[in-house]
Enzyme design. Structure first.
Site: not given
Ligand code: PRP
Length: 169
Positions: A37-38, A93-94, A97, A125, A146, A153, A159
């Site tokens: 969703k991000g 993508e948001d 990580d 990041k 964080f 979120d 969000r």
């Molecule tokens: C977050 C973010 C990426 C992912 C990155 O999504 O939006 O999709 O984690 O993580 P990584 O690089 O460590 O794999 P999340 O799983 O929190 O879901 P959301 O987008 O619904 O908040």
């Protein structure tokens, strides 16, 4: 919570990214795929700044919380609906990580035989990265804190905050 990136700075950066994307994909069949969703806020602001025709769709991966984060075990929860064969794909993508999500999505979407697949992430990041991921378009590099707001979120909250904020770890 402190403001890490104010909304005015986000808006300026998105205009620059949209200008580059519009130039790079001019005359090409482009599909933007938002990762739910991000990315929903970034996605909606970015597409409205583009100067070229596009198609759009969304994809969502199943989140297994801590397990997903540490193991890289990822599954598709919602697939894209439109055909990607012969089209150029840009994943929106948001944040990238650890990198597991994007590595998996790149592989998954390449199976659909697009002409190209690239990544556009608002945030990067790099200090936490476990697997290498190339970001063709990137908004900002963020520290290992964080981060919430502008789509991101904390337990589904924050969000809707217009700025990007950090919660001290
Ligand atoms: C977050 C973010 C990426 C992912 C990155 O999504 O939006 O999709 O984690 O993580 P990584 O690089 O460590 O794999 P999340 O799983 O929190 O879901 P959301 O987008 O619904 O908040």
């Amino acid at each position: 919570m402190k403001v890490l990136i104010p909304k005015s700075k986000i808006a300026r950066r998105i205009k620059q990214l949209a200008a580059r994307i519009s130039r790079d994909y001019s005359g090409k069949k482009l599909v933007l795929i938002g990762v739910l969703k991000g990315s929903f806020v970034f996605f909606s602001d970015l597409v409205r700044q583009l100067k070229i025709p596009i198609e759009m769709d969304f994809i969502q991966v199943a989140s297994y919380g801590a397990l997903k984060k540490s193991s890289g075990v990822i599954k598709i929860k919602k697939d894209v609906d439109i055909p990607l064969v012969g089209k150029h794909v840009l994943i929106i993508e948001d944040i990238v990580d650890l990198g597991y999500t994007m590595k998996y999505l790149l592989k998954f979407l390449k199976h659909k035989k697009p002409k190209s697949v690239k990544v556009c992430s608002l945030l990067d990041k790099p200090s936490r990265r476990k697997v290498k991921v190339h970001l063709a378009y990137k908004g900002f590099t963020v520290p290992d804190k964080f981060i919430v707001g502008y789509g991101l979120d904390w337990a589904e909250r924050y969000r809707n905050l217009p700025d990007i904020r950090s919660i001290r770890k």
